[in-house]
Design an enzyme around this catalytic site. Structure first.
Site, short mmCIF file in Angstrom:
data_model
loop_
_atom_site.label_atom_id
_atom_site.label_comp_id
_atom_site.label_asym_id
_atom_site.label_seq_id
_atom_site.Cartn_x
_atom_site.Cartn_y
_atom_site.Cartn_z
N GLY A 166 0.78 -1.23 0.00
CA GLY A 166 0.00 0.00 0.00
C GLY A 166 0.82 1.28 0.00
N GLU A 202 14.17 -2.19 -4.90
CA GLU A 202 13.66 -2.64 -6.20
C GLU A 202 14.02 -1.61 -7.25
OE1 GLU A 202 9.45 -3.36 -6.40
OE2 GLU A 202 9.53 -5.01 -4.96
N LYS A 203 14.25 -2.08 -8.45
CA LYS A 203 14.39 -1.18 -9.59
C LYS A 203 13.06 -0.45 -9.75
CE LYS A 203 15.82 0.26 -13.72
NZ LYS A 203 16.83 1.34 -13.69
N HIS A 210 -1.05 -1.31 -13.17
CA HIS A 210 -1.29 -2.26 -12.08
C HIS A 210 -2.34 -3.25 -12.59
CE1 HIS A 210 -2.47 -3.08 -7.64
NE2 HIS A 210 -3.05 -3.96 -8.41
N LYS A 239 -7.54 2.55 -4.87
CA LYS A 239 -8.15 2.36 -6.18
C LYS A 239 -9.47 3.09 -6.25
CE LYS A 239 -5.95 -2.14 -6.38
NZ LYS A 239 -6.09 -3.52 -5.89
N GLU A 277 -0.85 -9.37 -7.50
CA GLU A 277 -0.68 -8.07 -8.15
C GLU A 277 0.60 -8.08 -8.98
OE1 GLU A 277 -2.68 -5.15 -4.78
OE2 GLU A 277 -0.54 -4.97 -5.21
N GLU A 290 2.90 -7.86 -5.25
CA GLU A 290 2.57 -8.46 -3.96
C GLU A 290 1.32 -9.31 -4.10
OE1 GLU A 290 0.74 -4.81 -1.49
OE2 GLU A 290 2.77 -4.46 -2.16
N ASN A 292 -2.42 -10.21 -2.39
CA ASN A 292 -3.45 -9.88 -1.41
C ASN A 292 -4.12 -11.17 -0.99
OD1 ASN A 292 -3.03 -7.05 -1.62
ND2 ASN A 292 -4.07 -7.13 -3.58
N ARG A 294 -6.70 -12.20 0.53
CA ARG A 294 -8.06 -11.95 1.00
C ARG A 294 -8.99 -11.79 -0.20
NH1 ARG A 294 -5.58 -6.74 0.90
NH2 ARG A 294 -6.59 -5.58 -0.76
C1 MV4 Z 1 6.48 0.07 -7.63
C2 MV4 Z 1 6.32 1.04 -8.64
C3 MV4 Z 1 7.29 1.12 -9.59
N1 MV4 Z 1 8.37 0.30 -9.54
N2 MV4 Z 1 7.56 -0.72 -7.62
C4 MV4 Z 1 2.84 1.45 -4.89
C5 MV4 Z 1 2.22 0.77 -3.73
C6 MV4 Z 1 2.86 -0.56 -3.60
N3 MV4 Z 1 1.85 -1.57 -3.58
C7 MV4 Z 1 3.77 -0.69 -4.75
N4 MV4 Z 1 3.71 0.52 -5.50
C8 MV4 Z 1 4.51 0.73 -6.57
N5 MV4 Z 1 5.59 -0.08 -6.64
C9 MV4 Z 1 8.47 -0.60 -8.56
N6 MV4 Z 1 9.55 -1.37 -8.52
C10 MV4 Z 1 5.19 1.85 -8.60
C11 MV4 Z 1 4.29 1.70 -7.56
C12 MV4 Z 1 3.15 2.57 -7.61
C13 MV4 Z 1 1.88 2.06 -7.84
C14 MV4 Z 1 1.65 0.69 -8.00
C15 MV4 Z 1 0.40 0.21 -8.22
C16 MV4 Z 1 -0.66 1.09 -8.32
C17 MV4 Z 1 -0.47 2.43 -8.15
C18 MV4 Z 1 0.79 2.94 -7.90
C19 MV4 Z 1 0.98 4.31 -7.75
C20 MV4 Z 1 2.23 4.78 -7.52
C21 MV4 Z 1 3.32 3.92 -7.43
#
Ligand code: MV4
Length: 505
Positions: A166, A202-203, A210, A239, A277, A290, A292, A294
């Site tokens: 999150g 993480e890169k 998503h 969301k 996800e 990740e 979820n 649930r």
């Molecule tokens: C990321 C990413 C870009 N690169 N990881 C945001 C919450 C967490 N669940 C993981 N997230 C992200 N991880 C890498 N390596 C961009 C996000 C991210 C994001 C991911 C899913 C949905 C909306 C988002 C909004 C901003 C950043």
């Protein structure tokens, strides 16, 4: 094999109602719980039995593990469904339920734990052949240890909390000079949020989508994937809009992502409903983000395109029965979109809003589903999540689903508390959204402009609001006959205006 005749629904609002409905279709009795402010809530009346569990603050009611398990035992339940939020992903709750001899309608506690630790999840899934975002699979001790790893990955990199999810405890690092400060900030934020300060690297992927895969697993070794949901329309990691299928996913990509998702579920001995996800890059690579562990808020869009009742399948799996999903259901049919109608004021930076629902006209008709948790008289407080209802539509094509959502959003009248409704309508009208040209940065980029262009509720459909208020006044008068009649008195200026407006059409 455990028989479920009665279960406790350890939740409130729309999801409690959703679960109670599934119970009734499965021939299971549902026991509701409620806090002091939820005594009159719809989920309480929908249940076969309801038990008070304490004051409004969730920590003293919906999060009280001892109390909930006690109620389940006292009322003769054989199982507990946690819904989403609250205790749904707390392994100690799953443990407490199981230790009391009850069935937890969710995955094994071990699967919750494995996926809750992000680096352990990454190690397990990597071993299972699931693509993970390039990065470390162990926590990094300090910025000195992070430095060579970040160089190896190449900037920008993301620091993430191992206990995270999150977006909390997450820091973007554009270049080496920012690494130390970002590390300190991420660690302290993670410590505060999760009581565990460990972070890993993480890169950073630019502008990913998503996309998540719904899975179902039973105790006979069957793990099935019910395709993807496009969840890129988020605001501050919440969301707002979800749809299935995703315009970015071809049948071949769906097959590959589904294979990865079922492998991921298998790697942790998953049971029941869960979601993997992924981040999907503009060039079509996907990486595990990740899991979820649930039932998710957005499960209905999958239900509509796959013709599967995910909550009923959860109940079957929990009762030791095989999944009823058949091969034909593994093909999506048509298109579904969900808008989360929240008590948040889009014109006030989406600040959570409070109030009493004074009037509610629920959209209906072909292809429209309303998963709601409020009714006229319901009070929206700041104690719980601002989600009021989910408006979900299905159409043979995405265009038809979009038209239907616009129609349904115009049909919806909710008076008494500001909601996200008009913002949803504006997104539905946006050309980029209509093209399916979205990623996780969409709302950040276009949200402010959409908001400026959105029609404020009081400027739209004056007749609709007048009608709503009149109906409300009538009901108020009927409830309180001693009070001065509200409508029958001298014609109100509202009524006169409404008639005049009506005659002009
Ligand atoms: C990321 C990413 C870009 N690169 N990881 C945001 C919450 C967490 N669940 C993981 N997230 C992200 N991880 C890498 N390596 C961009 C996000 C991210 C994001 C991911 C899913 C949905 C909306 C988002 C909004 C901003 C950043």
């Amino acid at each position: 094999m455990p028989t479920l005749k009665r279960i406790l629904v350890a939740n409130r609002g729309e999801i409690a109602l959703r679960i109670i409905r599934a119970c009734h279709e499965e021939g299971i009795e549902a026991v509701a719980v409620y806090s002091d402010v939820d005594q009159l809530a719809p989920h309480v009346r929908a249940a076969d039995l309801a038990v008070p569990i304490g004051p409004a603050p969730a920590a003293e009611s919906y999060l009280n593990i001892t109390k909930l398990v006690g109620v389940a035992l006292d009322t003769g339940c054989q199982g507990v469904h946690p819904g989403y939020g609250f205790l749904a992903e707390r392994a100690p709750f799953a443990d407490a339920v199981t230790a009391a001899g009850l069935v937890f309608v969710g995955p094994p506690a071990a699967a919750i734990r494995a996926m809750g630790d992000k680096t352990e999840a990454r190690r397990r899934l990597q071993a299972a052949g699931v693509p993970i975002v390039p990065g470390t699979t162990r926590a990094v001790a300090d910025h000195a240890q992070a430095r060579p790893e970040a160089t190896r990955l190449g900037y920008p990199v993301l620091l993430k909390a191992t206990a995270g999810g999150g977006g909390k405890g997450m820091r973007l690092v554009q270049e080496e000079g920012e690494l130390e400060a970002a590390f300190v900030a991420a660690r302290s934020e993670a410590e505060k949020a999760f009581g565990a300060g460990e972070v890993y690297l993480e890169k950073y992927l630019e502008r990913p989508r998503h996309v998540e895969i719904q899975v179902l697993a039973d105790s006979y070794g069957r793990v099935v994937a019910l395709g993807e949901r496009e969840c890129s329309i988020q605001r501050r990691h919440q969301k707002l809009i979800e749809e299935a299928p995703s315009l970015a996913v071809t049948p071949a990509l769906r097959r590959r992502m589904s294979e990865a998702a079922t492998a991921a579920a298998g790697a942790v001995g998953y049971l029941g409903a869960g979601t993997i996800e992924f981040l999907l890059t503009p060039t079509g690579e996907f990486y595990f983000l990740e899991m979820n562990t649930r039932l998710q808020v957005e499960h209905p869009v999958t239900e509509l395109v796959y013709g599967v009742d995910i909550v009923r399948e959860q109940l079957r799996v929990a009762a030791g029965q095989p999944l009823r999903v058949h091969a034909g259901a593994l093909q999506p049919r048509g298109h579904a979109i969900e808008c989360r109608i929240t008590a948040e004021d889009p014109f006030n930076d989406f600040l959570p809003a409070t109030g009493t629902v004074r009037y509610l006209r629920v959209p209906g008709g072909p292809g429209v589903r309303w998963d709601g948790g409020v009714e006229p008289g319901s009070e929206i407080t700041l104690y719980y999540d601002p989600l009021i209802a989910k408006l979900i539509v299905w159409g043979e094509t995405r265009t038809i689903a979009l038209e239907r959502m616009r129609r349904a959003l115009r049909e919806l009248i909710l008076v008494g508390v500001p909601t996200s409704q008009v913002f949803h309508l504006r997104v539905m009208e946006d050309a980029a959204f209509q093209r399916g040209d979205v990623d996780t940065t969409y709302l950040e980029r276009v949200g402010p402009r959409l908001l400026e262009e959105a029609v404020r509720p009081e400027r739209r459909g004056p007749l609709a609001v007048v009608a709503a208020l009149l109906a409300d006044a009538r009901r108020a008068a009927a409830r309180a006959p001693a009070a001065a009649p509200v409508v029958a008195a001298a014609p109100s200026p509202w009524l006169v205006a409404a008639r005049r407006e009506g005659l002009r059409r």
